[in-house]
Design a protein around this motif. Sequence first.
Motif, PDB file in Angstrom:
ATOM      1  N   UNK A 264      15.299 -24.208  11.840  1.00 40.40           N
ATOM      2  CA  UNK A 264      15.214 -23.419  10.607  1.00 40.40           C
ATOM      3  C   UNK A 264      13.777 -22.986  10.340  1.00 40.40           C
ATOM      4  N   UNK A 265      12.816 -23.900  10.577  1.00 38.10           N
ATOM      5  CA  UNK A 265      11.420 -23.521  10.371  1.00 38.10           C
ATOM      6  C   UNK A 265      10.992 -22.466  11.384  1.00 38.10           C
ATOM      7  N   UNK A 266      11.433 -22.602  12.641  1.00 37.56           N
ATOM      8  CA  UNK A 266      11.099 -21.603  13.649  1.00 37.56           C
ATOM      9  C   UNK A 266      11.653 -20.237  13.274  1.00 37.56           C
ATOM     10  N   UNK A 267      12.885 -20.220  12.761  1.00 35.86           N
ATOM     11  CA  UNK A 267      13.490 -18.951  12.351  1.00 35.86           C
ATOM     12  C   UNK A 267      12.744 -18.354  11.163  1.00 35.86           C
ATOM     13  N   UNK A 268      12.351 -19.211  10.222  1.00 39.29           N
ATOM     14  CA  UNK A 268      11.605 -18.732   9.064  1.00 39.29           C
ATOM     15  C   UNK A 268      10.256 -18.167   9.485  1.00 39.29           C
ATOM     16  N   UNK A 269       9.587 -18.827  10.412  1.00 37.65           N
ATOM     17  CA  UNK A 269       8.306 -18.337  10.920  1.00 37.65           C
ATOM     18  C   UNK A 269       8.461 -16.989  11.619  1.00 37.65           C
ATOM     19  N   UNK A 270       9.531 -16.870  12.425  1.00 37.29           N
ATOM     20  CA  UNK A 270       9.771 -15.600  13.124  1.00 37.29           C
ATOM     21  C   UNK A 270      10.034 -14.475  12.132  1.00 37.29           C
ATOM     22  N   UNK A 271      10.795 -14.785  11.073  1.00 39.50           N
ATOM     23  CA  UNK A 271      11.086 -13.771  10.055  1.00 39.50           C
ATOM     24  C   UNK A 271       9.815 -13.360   9.313  1.00 39.50           C
ATOM     25  N   UNK A 272       8.978 -14.338   8.967  1.00 43.04           N
ATOM     26  CA  UNK A 272       7.730 -14.030   8.282  1.00 43.04           C
ATOM     27  C   UNK A 272       6.805 -13.212   9.170  1.00 43.04           C
ATOM     28  N   UNK A 273       6.761 -13.546  10.449  1.00 41.05           N
ATOM     29  CA  UNK A 273       5.911 -12.808  11.366  1.00 41.05           C
ATOM     30  C   UNK A 273       6.387 -11.361  11.510  1.00 41.05           C
ATOM     31  N   UNK A 274       7.707 -11.180  11.646  1.00 41.15           N
ATOM     32  CA  UNK A 274       8.248  -9.826  11.771  1.00 41.15           C
ATOM     33  C   UNK A 274       7.994  -9.020  10.503  1.00 41.15           C
ATOM     34  N   UNK A 275       8.126  -9.672   9.366  1.00 41.02           N
ATOM     35  CA  UNK A 275       7.880  -8.985   8.092  1.00 41.02           C
ATOM     36  C   UNK A 275       6.415  -8.582   7.967  1.00 41.02           C
ATOM     37  N   UNK A 276       5.514  -9.461   8.413  1.00 39.60           N
ATOM     38  CA  UNK A 276       4.089  -9.151   8.349  1.00 39.60           C
ATOM     39  C   UNK A 276       3.739  -7.984   9.255  1.00 39.60           C
ATOM     40  N   UNK A 277       4.317  -7.978  10.467  1.00 45.16           N
ATOM     41  CA  UNK A 277       4.069  -6.878  11.400  1.00 45.16           C
ATOM     42  C   UNK A 277       4.581  -5.568  10.826  1.00 45.16           C
ATOM     43  N   UNK A 278       5.743  -5.624  10.212  1.00 40.74           N
ATOM     44  CA  UNK A 278       6.317  -4.418   9.622  1.00 40.74           C
ATOM     45  C   UNK A 278       5.441  -3.907   8.488  1.00 40.74           C
ATOM     46  N   UNK A 279       4.958  -4.848   7.639  1.00 37.76           N
ATOM     47  CA  UNK A 279       4.107  -4.440   6.518  1.00 37.76           C
ATOM     48  C   UNK A 279       2.800  -3.844   7.020  1.00 37.76           C
ATOM     49  N   UNK A 280       2.220  -4.440   8.063  1.00 41.52           N
ATOM     50  CA  UNK A 280       0.980  -3.908   8.618  1.00 41.52           C
ATOM     51  C   UNK A 280       1.205  -2.549   9.282  1.00 41.52           C
ATOM     52  N   UNK A 281       2.377  -2.366   9.858  1.00 38.61           N
ATOM     53  CA  UNK A 281       2.692  -1.092  10.478  1.00 38.61           C
ATOM     54  C   UNK A 281       2.828   0.021   9.466  1.00 38.61           C
ATOM     55  N   UNK A 282       3.416  -0.300   8.303  1.00 37.35           N
ATOM     56  CA  UNK A 282       3.557   0.703   7.258  1.00 37.35           C
ATOM     57  C   UNK A 282       2.210   1.077   6.659  1.00 37.35           C
ATOM     58  N   UNK A 283       1.239   0.140   6.704  1.00 34.19           N
ATOM     59  CA  UNK A 283      -0.093   0.397   6.155  1.00 34.19           C
ATOM     60  C   UNK A 283      -1.101   0.649   7.271  1.00 34.19           C
ATOM     61  N   UNK A 284      -0.622   1.234   8.377  1.00 35.53           N
ATOM     62  CA  UNK A 284      -1.499   1.473   9.523  1.00 35.53           C
ATOM     63  C   UNK A 284      -2.600   2.454   9.164  1.00 35.53           C
ATOM     64  N   UNK A 285      -3.793   2.307   9.763  1.00 34.46           N
ATOM     65  CA  UNK A 285      -4.898   3.209   9.460  1.00 34.46           C
ATOM     66  C   UNK A 285      -4.592   4.643   9.891  1.00 34.46           C
ATOM     67  N   UNK A 286      -5.078   5.582   9.112  1.00 33.18           N
ATOM     68  CA  UNK A 286      -4.936   6.996   9.452  1.00 33.18           C
ATOM     69  C   UNK A 286      -6.276   7.520   9.930  1.00 33.18           C
ATOM     70  N   UNK A 287      -6.312   8.717  10.499  1.00 36.20           N
ATOM     71  CA  UNK A 287      -7.553   9.287  11.019  1.00 36.20           C
ATOM     72  C   UNK A 287      -7.874  10.579  10.287  1.00 36.20           C
ATOM     73  N   UNK A 288      -9.161  10.772   9.969  1.00 34.49           N
ATOM     74  CA  UNK A 288      -9.630  11.993   9.324  1.00 34.49           C
ATOM     75  C   UNK A 288     -10.871  12.466  10.050  1.00 34.49           C
ATOM     76  N   UNK A 289     -11.243  13.732   9.875  1.00 34.97           N
ATOM     77  CA  UNK A 289     -12.459  14.291  10.475  1.00 34.97           C
ATOM     78  C   UNK A 289     -13.355  14.819   9.374  1.00 34.97           C
ATOM     79  N   UNK A 290     -14.626  14.452   9.440  1.00 33.51           N
ATOM     80  CA  UNK A 290     -15.567  14.958   8.444  1.00 33.51           C
ATOM     81  C   UNK A 290     -15.776  16.464   8.623  1.00 33.51           C
TER      82      UNK A 290
END
Length: 305
Positions: A264-290
């Motif tokens: 159960x702890x392993x499954x919870x850790x996997x779920x938290x990790x997947x959620x964190x990756x998803x959240x970081x992916x949604x807030x991925x850095x964008x690129x701009x040019x001066x």
Amino acid sequence: YKGFEPMPPPALPEGAGCLYALRLAIGSFLVGFGSAMGSGCTSGHGLTGLARLSLRSWVAVPTFMVVGVLTATSLRTSMDLPPDAATEESVPPVPVAAAWTVGAASLLLVHAVAAWARAPRLSEQAARRMRVLAELISGLAFGVGLTVSGMARPSKVAAFLDVGSGAWDPSLAFVMGGALCVTFAFFQLLERRATVAAPLLGGVLDLPSRSKAVDAQLVVGSALFGAGWGVCGMCPGPVWVILGVACSWHVALVVAAMLVGMRAWSALEAWRSARSVKANGEAAPSTVCDDATSPPQEVEATGTP
């Protein structure tokens, strides 16, 4: 070896079988979940971490000890896990000399196997078999120690943790203390040799880092383990000894519940990790040019350069 108590105990009140099984299941689940969450239990943190002077272990051990004592005392665990009179009478006395002999013989056998495994004439497959043999000898010595010390008797653990029973048994404190006298010396020597010498049986020493910070996961996991320990009187190491010697469906229930808790702890850790990756992916850095000639620059999701 005759000193193993039956499960459930003969003194169990009539009609209390279901409640007893439920208690074992809940306590064992907490033991499995907490030990996985806190990265250790009485052997991992208690015998290894303390001997390595790990700050995390020096926080974890008092945490699960205090919670275990509070849980067992408030629930009167020693009353629900009473010692069996017939078992008490059948426990054979173990001379100190015999215990030292078993320990010394195990150590010599492991070193003999290690020397044989490193012999030039042996193939890698044969050396691997020697490593397995060394692990078998070490496991046998550990099991004998758990059996002789009483750690594989839930009633003895309950009597140690339940300080309000009127029949407190402090002897398990000497088990931990005696074991630490051995592991401390060996781990201090091992830590010094780890950087200059390879293990006798080959491979590398993969010791946990002592620089990892104490965090909420460690404290909460240790507390959950202590609560489960105080409820059922068993932890991951001794339960395998009990399963091999005095197996019953109650013991099988304990093992199953512990494994479910760890999973159960392993499954919870996997779920938290997947959620964190998803959240970081949604807030991925964008690129701009001066301007038209400058290279792209990364900015945070908030737009701050």
